[in-house]
Design a protein around this motif. Structure first.
Motif, PDB file in Angstrom:
ATOM      1  N   VAL A  22      58.537  55.221 -38.792  1.00  0.00           N
ATOM      2  CA  VAL A  22      58.164  54.766 -40.134  1.00  0.00           C
ATOM      3  C   VAL A  22      59.231  53.828 -40.688  1.00  0.00           C
ATOM      4  CG1 VAL A  22      57.857  55.505 -42.535  1.00  0.00           C
ATOM      5  CG2 VAL A  22      56.701  56.733 -40.698  1.00  0.00           C
ATOM      6  N   ALA A  23      60.491  54.209 -40.507  1.00  0.00           N
ATOM      7  CA  ALA A  23      61.583  53.362 -40.986  1.00  0.00           C
ATOM      8  C   ALA A  23      61.530  51.983 -40.320  1.00  0.00           C
ATOM      9  CB  ALA A  23      62.926  54.032 -40.713  1.00  0.00           C
ATOM     10  N   MET A  24      61.169  51.950 -39.036  1.00  0.00           N
ATOM     11  CA  MET A  24      61.091  50.674 -38.324  1.00  0.00           C
ATOM     12  C   MET A  24      60.005  49.779 -38.919  1.00  0.00           C
ATOM     13  SD  MET A  24      61.541  51.921 -34.360  1.00  0.00           S
ATOM     14  CE  MET A  24      61.273  50.255 -33.742  1.00  0.00           C
ATOM     15  N   VAL A  25      58.806  50.323 -39.095  1.00  0.00           N
ATOM     16  CA  VAL A  25      57.714  49.469 -39.571  1.00  0.00           C
ATOM     17  C   VAL A  25      57.888  49.130 -41.049  1.00  0.00           C
ATOM     18  CG1 VAL A  25      56.114  50.316 -37.827  1.00  0.00           C
ATOM     19  CG2 VAL A  25      56.178  51.440 -40.051  1.00  0.00           C
ATOM     20  N   TRP A  26      58.411  50.061 -41.839  1.00  0.00           N
ATOM     21  CA  TRP A  26      58.641  49.765 -43.251  1.00  0.00           C
ATOM     22  C   TRP A  26      59.762  48.734 -43.422  1.00  0.00           C
ATOM     23  CZ3 TRP A  26      58.165  55.021 -46.323  1.00  0.00           C
ATOM     24  CH2 TRP A  26      56.812  55.272 -46.551  1.00  0.00           C
ATOM     25  N   GLY A  27      60.736  48.774 -42.524  1.00  0.00           N
ATOM     26  CA  GLY A  27      61.793  47.776 -42.595  1.00  0.00           C
ATOM     27  C   GLY A  27      61.255  46.363 -42.414  1.00  0.00           C
ATOM     28  N   SER A  28      60.270  46.219 -41.548  1.00  0.00           N
ATOM     29  CA  SER A  28      59.678  44.897 -41.319  1.00  0.00           C
ATOM     30  C   SER A  28      58.705  44.500 -42.417  1.00  0.00           C
ATOM     31  CB  SER A  28      58.953  44.875 -39.969  1.00  0.00           C
ATOM     32  OG  SER A  28      57.860  45.781 -39.976  1.00  0.00           O
ATOM     33  N   SER A  29      58.262  45.465 -43.228  1.00  0.00           N
ATOM     34  CA  SER A  29      57.206  45.187 -44.201  1.00  0.00           C
ATOM     35  C   SER A  29      57.670  44.264 -45.318  1.00  0.00           C
ATOM     36  CB  SER A  29      56.684  46.499 -44.805  1.00  0.00           C
ATOM     37  OG  SER A  29      57.651  47.108 -45.647  1.00  0.00           O
ATOM     38  N   TYR A  30      58.976  44.251 -45.632  1.00  0.00           N
ATOM     39  CA  TYR A  30      59.450  43.401 -46.725  1.00  0.00           C
ATOM     40  C   TYR A  30      59.201  41.927 -46.423  1.00  0.00           C
ATOM     41  CZ  TYR A  30      61.726  47.510 -48.687  1.00  0.00           C
ATOM     42  OH  TYR A  30      61.962  48.751 -49.228  1.00  0.00           O
ATOM     43  N   GLY A  31      59.589  41.507 -45.214  1.00  0.00           N
ATOM     44  CA  GLY A  31      59.376  40.120 -44.838  1.00  0.00           C
ATOM     45  C   GLY A  31      57.906  39.760 -44.749  1.00  0.00           C
ATOM     46  N   LEU A  32      57.085  40.675 -44.208  1.00  0.00           N
ATOM     47  CA  LEU A  32      55.658  40.406 -44.084  1.00  0.00           C
ATOM     48  C   LEU A  32      54.977  40.366 -45.445  1.00  0.00           C
ATOM     49  CD1 LEU A  32      54.926  42.667 -40.999  1.00  0.00           C
ATOM     50  CD2 LEU A  32      55.010  40.177 -41.057  1.00  0.00           C
ATOM     51  N   ALA A  33      55.398  41.245 -46.349  1.00  0.00           N
ATOM     52  CA  ALA A  33      54.820  41.239 -47.698  1.00  0.00           C
ATOM     53  C   ALA A  33      55.164  39.931 -48.413  1.00  0.00           C
ATOM     54  CB  ALA A  33      55.326  42.430 -48.490  1.00  0.00           C
ATOM     55  N   TRP A 219      46.139  36.952 -42.683  1.00  0.00           N
ATOM     56  CA  TRP A 219      45.406  38.103 -42.151  1.00  0.00           C
ATOM     57  C   TRP A 219      46.210  38.853 -41.098  1.00  0.00           C
ATOM     58  CZ3 TRP A 219      41.672  40.074 -44.798  1.00  0.00           C
ATOM     59  CH2 TRP A 219      40.951  39.260 -45.687  1.00  0.00           C
ATOM     60  N   GLY A 220      47.071  38.141 -40.378  1.00  0.00           N
ATOM     61  CA  GLY A 220      47.969  38.837 -39.453  1.00  0.00           C
ATOM     62  C   GLY A 220      48.930  39.746 -40.198  1.00  0.00           C
ATOM     63  N   ASP A 221      49.484  39.243 -41.316  1.00  0.00           N
ATOM     64  CA  ASP A 221      50.361  40.073 -42.147  1.00  0.00           C
ATOM     65  C   ASP A 221      49.610  41.284 -42.688  1.00  0.00           C
ATOM     66  OD1 ASP A 221      52.421  38.283 -41.736  1.00  0.00           O
ATOM     67  OD2 ASP A 221      52.069  37.186 -43.600  1.00  0.00           O
ATOM     68  N   ILE A 222      48.387  41.061 -43.172  1.00  0.00           N
ATOM     69  CA  ILE A 222      47.599  42.150 -43.753  1.00  0.00           C
ATOM     70  C   ILE A 222      47.290  43.216 -42.707  1.00  0.00           C
ATOM     71  CG2 ILE A 222      45.349  42.752 -44.729  1.00  0.00           C
ATOM     72  CD1 ILE A 222      47.224  41.549 -46.754  1.00  0.00           C
ATOM     73  N   LEU A 223      46.902  42.799 -41.516  1.00  0.00           N
ATOM     74  CA  LEU A 223      46.580  43.772 -40.463  1.00  0.00           C
ATOM     75  C   LEU A 223      47.795  44.614 -40.097  1.00  0.00           C
ATOM     76  CD1 LEU A 223      44.219  41.748 -38.072  1.00  0.00           C
ATOM     77  CD2 LEU A 223      43.621  43.658 -39.590  1.00  0.00           C
ATOM     78  N   PHE A 224      48.961  43.979 -40.000  1.00  0.00           N
ATOM     79  CA  PHE A 224      50.174  44.737 -39.702  1.00  0.00           C
ATOM     80  C   PHE A 224      50.460  45.733 -40.827  1.00  0.00           C
ATOM     81  CE2 PHE A 224      54.641  45.704 -39.528  1.00  0.00           C
ATOM     82  CZ  PHE A 224      54.947  45.748 -38.175  1.00  0.00           C
ATOM     83  N   LEU A 225      50.341  45.276 -42.067  1.00  0.00           N
ATOM     84  CA  LEU A 225      50.598  46.156 -43.209  1.00  0.00           C
ATOM     85  C   LEU A 225      49.600  47.315 -43.247  1.00  0.00           C
ATOM     86  CD1 LEU A 225      51.341  43.458 -45.949  1.00  0.00           C
ATOM     87  CD2 LEU A 225      52.987  45.041 -44.925  1.00  0.00           C
ATOM     88  N   VAL A 226      48.343  47.047 -42.883  1.00  0.00           N
ATOM     89  CA  VAL A 226      47.320  48.091 -42.917  1.00  0.00           C
ATOM     90  C   VAL A 226      47.520  49.097 -41.798  1.00  0.00           C
ATOM     91  CG1 VAL A 226      44.852  48.537 -42.578  1.00  0.00           C
ATOM     92  CG2 VAL A 226      45.580  46.726 -44.130  1.00  0.00           C
ATOM     93  N   LEU A 227      47.598  48.595 -40.562  1.00  0.00           N
ATOM     94  CA  LEU A 227      47.587  49.479 -39.400  1.00  0.00           C
ATOM     95  C   LEU A 227      48.892  50.261 -39.225  1.00  0.00           C
ATOM     96  CD1 LEU A 227      45.760  47.186 -36.812  1.00  0.00           C
ATOM     97  CD2 LEU A 227      44.794  49.027 -38.217  1.00  0.00           C
ATOM     98  N   LEU A 228      50.018  49.598 -39.432  1.00  0.00           N
ATOM     99  CA  LEU A 228      51.296  50.254 -39.170  1.00  0.00           C
ATOM    100  C   LEU A 228      51.990  50.724 -40.447  1.00  0.00           C
ATOM    101  CD1 LEU A 228      52.720  48.057 -36.273  1.00  0.00           C
ATOM    102  CD2 LEU A 228      51.609  50.281 -36.151  1.00  0.00           C
ATOM    103  N   CYS A 229      52.127  49.815 -41.417  1.00  0.00           N
ATOM    104  CA  CYS A 229      52.895  50.167 -42.616  1.00  0.00           C
ATOM    105  C   CYS A 229      52.131  51.092 -43.549  1.00  0.00           C
ATOM    106  CB  CYS A 229      53.299  48.898 -43.374  1.00  0.00           C
ATOM    107  SG  CYS A 229      54.328  47.789 -42.392  1.00  0.00           S
ATOM    108  N   GLY A 254      65.695  56.534 -44.536  1.00  0.00           N
ATOM    109  CA  GLY A 254      66.706  55.708 -45.187  1.00  0.00           C
ATOM    110  C   GLY A 254      67.310  54.668 -44.274  1.00  0.00           C
ATOM    111  N   SER A 255      67.044  54.745 -42.971  1.00  0.00           N
ATOM    112  CA  SER A 255      67.507  53.691 -42.064  1.00  0.00           C
ATOM    113  C   SER A 255      66.594  52.469 -42.113  1.00  0.00           C
ATOM    114  CB  SER A 255      67.566  54.226 -40.627  1.00  0.00           C
ATOM    115  OG  SER A 255      66.308  54.728 -40.217  1.00  0.00           O
ATOM    116  N   GLU A 256      65.614  52.499 -43.015  1.00  0.00           N
ATOM    117  CA  GLU A 256      64.669  51.384 -43.178  1.00  0.00           C
ATOM    118  C   GLU A 256      65.347  50.020 -43.350  1.00  0.00           C
ATOM    119  OE1 GLU A 256      61.763  50.150 -46.861  1.00  0.00           O
ATOM    120  OE2 GLU A 256      61.854  52.251 -46.290  1.00  0.00           O
ATOM    121  N   PRO A 257      66.396  49.890 -44.206  1.00  0.00           N
ATOM    122  CA  PRO A 257      67.047  48.582 -44.342  1.00  0.00           C
ATOM    123  C   PRO A 257      67.679  48.074 -43.052  1.00  0.00           C
ATOM    124  CG  PRO A 257      67.596  49.983 -46.209  1.00  0.00           C
ATOM    125  CD  PRO A 257      66.928  50.845 -45.199  1.00  0.00           C
ATOM    126  N   VAL A 258      68.107  48.988 -42.163  1.00  0.00           N
ATOM    127  CA  VAL A 258      68.673  48.565 -40.878  1.00  0.00           C
ATOM    128  C   VAL A 258      67.616  47.829 -40.063  1.00  0.00           C
ATOM    129  CG1 VAL A 258      69.732  49.347 -38.737  1.00  0.00           C
ATOM    130  CG2 VAL A 258      70.276  50.494 -40.891  1.00  0.00           C
TER     131      VAL A 258
END
Length: 301
Positions: A22-33, A219-229, A254-258
């Motif tokens: 979860v921390a891995m995918v949420w960490g990437s979500s900031y840039g995708l959002a 739509w690529g960003d949205i799919l990633f946010l939907v399926l993983l984040c 909490g390792s999400e920012p890493v």
């Protein structure tokens, strides 16, 4: 013959592994959002993300046919869904109006706040180990963000509010789902529905939403946010909070920012200073300290 033992008993490390993912995918979500917000407004992105999540999880609502499961799941869905709506509104509007460094630092304040929210809502006094790990992770987030001269603007204040709400909702999820026959996937879907409806209502009060973008990148960003984040992350969080403490969950995620920093370097081509890498290593060390055997108690259901 299949084992009758629950998954968390057969694989005791499963909740921790899920939370690190979860921390891995949420960490990437900031840039995708941030990328998605270049094409569509905040309320539209959130409504689309969580509306699609609900539709994909619609078959899981069959679990609510059982009266006991329905009562437990619906009882948790409304307060948690509204809490998550507030969190995502604050986070997404905040990300749009502040720097990634400030956002990473401020959202990590939930590490320090969660043990106290857990104490307030669940009556579980934080251990010395939990407080030390939270403090170390917070120092790491501070170094990672490079926010040595933090000046709060409106976006920063929204991220700070999101951190407070995260701590409260994390502990509240534990309170409303532990030792109860909650259907985790159905709960995830209902949370998505409430967030979607809330965003559509707010958008309607502000004149509605524009037509949907057609760009493939959006739509690529949205799919990633939907399926993983969303789908995976919400399920993993709800599952882990039924079998672990809120403080432990907050420390692991909490390792999400890493992972956010790694995503920025590998995908977006950004660079990090030596102090940022040091902060990331400190956060990883704090997370490993939090889950070392025989220290923090893990609640089981």
């Amino acid at each position: 013959m299949p084992s009758r033992h629950p998954l968390h008993q057969r694989y005791p490390g499963l909740p921790d592994l899920l939370l690190l993912l979860v921390a891995m995918v949420w960490g990437s979500s900031y840039g995708l959002a941030k990328q998605a917000l270049q094409f569509y407004p905040v309320l539209g992105v959130l409504a689309l993300r969580f509306g699609l999540s609900f539709l994909l999880l619609l078959p899981t609502q069959r679990a609510l046919a059982d009266p006991a499961v329905r009562r437990a799941t619906l009882g948790a869905a409304l307060p948690l869904g509204l809490g998550l709506l507030a969190i995502f509104l604050c986070e997404t509007y905040g990300i749009a109006h502040t720097t990634a460094a400030n956002a990473a630092f401020l959202i990590s304040l939930c590490l320090v706040l969660t043990p106290f929210a857990e104490w307030l809502l669940l009556g579980q006094q934080p251990t010395t180990d939990a407080l030390l790990a939270a403090a170390a992770a917070l120092c790491g987030a501070w170094l990672l963000s490079g926010a040595t001269h933090l000046q709060l603007n409106s976006g920063d204040l929204l991220i700070l509010l999101a951190a407070v709400l995260r701590a409260v909702v994390t502990s509240l999820t534990r309170k409303l789902t532990a030792d109860r026959p909650v259907a985790t996937l159905a709960l995830t879907g209902l949370q998505g529905l409430l967030i979607c409806l809330g965003c559509l209502l707010l958008a309607g009060l502000n004149g509605g939403l524009p037509a949907l973008p057609r760009q493939p990148a959006f739509w690529g960003d949205i799919l990633f946010l939907v399926l993983l984040c969303t789908l995976f992350a919400f399920f993993a969080m709800n599952y882990a909070l039924r079998h672990s403490s809120a403080t432990r969950v907050a420390l692991l995620t909490g390792s999400e920012p890493v992972f956010g920093a790694l995503f920025a370097v590998l995908w977006l081509g950004e660079t990090l200073s030596a102090s940022s890498w040091l902060g990331g290593l400190l956060m990883v060390a704090a997370s490993l300290w939090a889950v070392r055997p025989g220290r923090l108690q893990t609640a089981t259901a």
